[in-house]
Design an enzyme around this catalytic site. Structure first.
Site: not given
Ligand code: ADP
Length: 172
Positions: A97, A45
């Protein structure tokens, strides 16, 4: 007695109310003495905030939660299980999610178990209110000038708006 420490790794670019919900729920479980929020780079990303900016912002957001809880914000690189072992954490927290998240998380979970069977993976199902919410989506809404209320903490809204304004040359 040995401290019970968990790590929640994420890009946090930026932190959303979904991340916040996972953090609050882990704290509420009361199983860990210390929660480490590990801010990492996701090579898949493109990022809007630098890792250091994300650490600072996260620190501000969780300041209110710190009351009675030990929350540490750190940068993390390399394999998450290695980082967890290094800091003496016994568990890695992840949020799920959707079935797509589950597929990815299960794959990572199996690998992590293979690499470090002493580290437990703990998966929390997303709050349905935030199940659609991702940092990527939040960045898109911000870039298009949409309403960020309810998606990210207030301090993140301000930082996001000024960042996208700077990026598009709308402010000095
Ligand atoms: P990465 O790029 O390391 O995946 P993210 O910030 O996208 O980082 O996600 C990190 C963690 O947080 C993952 O386990 C993801 O599923 C969780 N996560 C992100 N958004 C949500 C949400 N809206 N509700 C629950 N868990 C979330």
């Amino acid at each position: 007695m040995k401290e019970r420490r968990a790590v929640f790794p994420a890009s946090f670019d930026p932190m959303t109310n979904g991340h916040m919900d996972i953090i609050e729920r882990v704290l509420k479980l009361g199983v860990f003495d210390e929660l480490v929020l590990a801010v990492g780079e996701n090579p898949e990303k493109s990022s809007l905030f630098s890792v250091q900016e994300r650490v600072t912002l996260l620190g501000e957001v969780v300041a209110d939660l710190r009351d009675g809880h030990t929350i540490i914000v750190r940068t993390a690189g390399g394999l998450m299980v290695d980082f967890a072992q290094e800091i003496g954490a016994t568990a890695i927290i992840r949020g799920v999610r959707s079935p797509r998240d589950f597929e990815y998380e299960a794959e990572m979970g199996f690998l992590n178990h293979h690499l470090a069977p002493n580290i437990e993976m703990i998966f929390l199902i997303a709050d349905p209110r935030y199940a659609f919410l991702s940092s990527t989506l939040v960045k898109q809404v911000a870039q298009m000038g949409g309403n960020l209320e309810g998606l990210v903490p207030r301090v993140v809204i301000e930082r996001l708006q000024s960042r996208v304004a700077t990026a598009s040359g709308r402010s000095s």
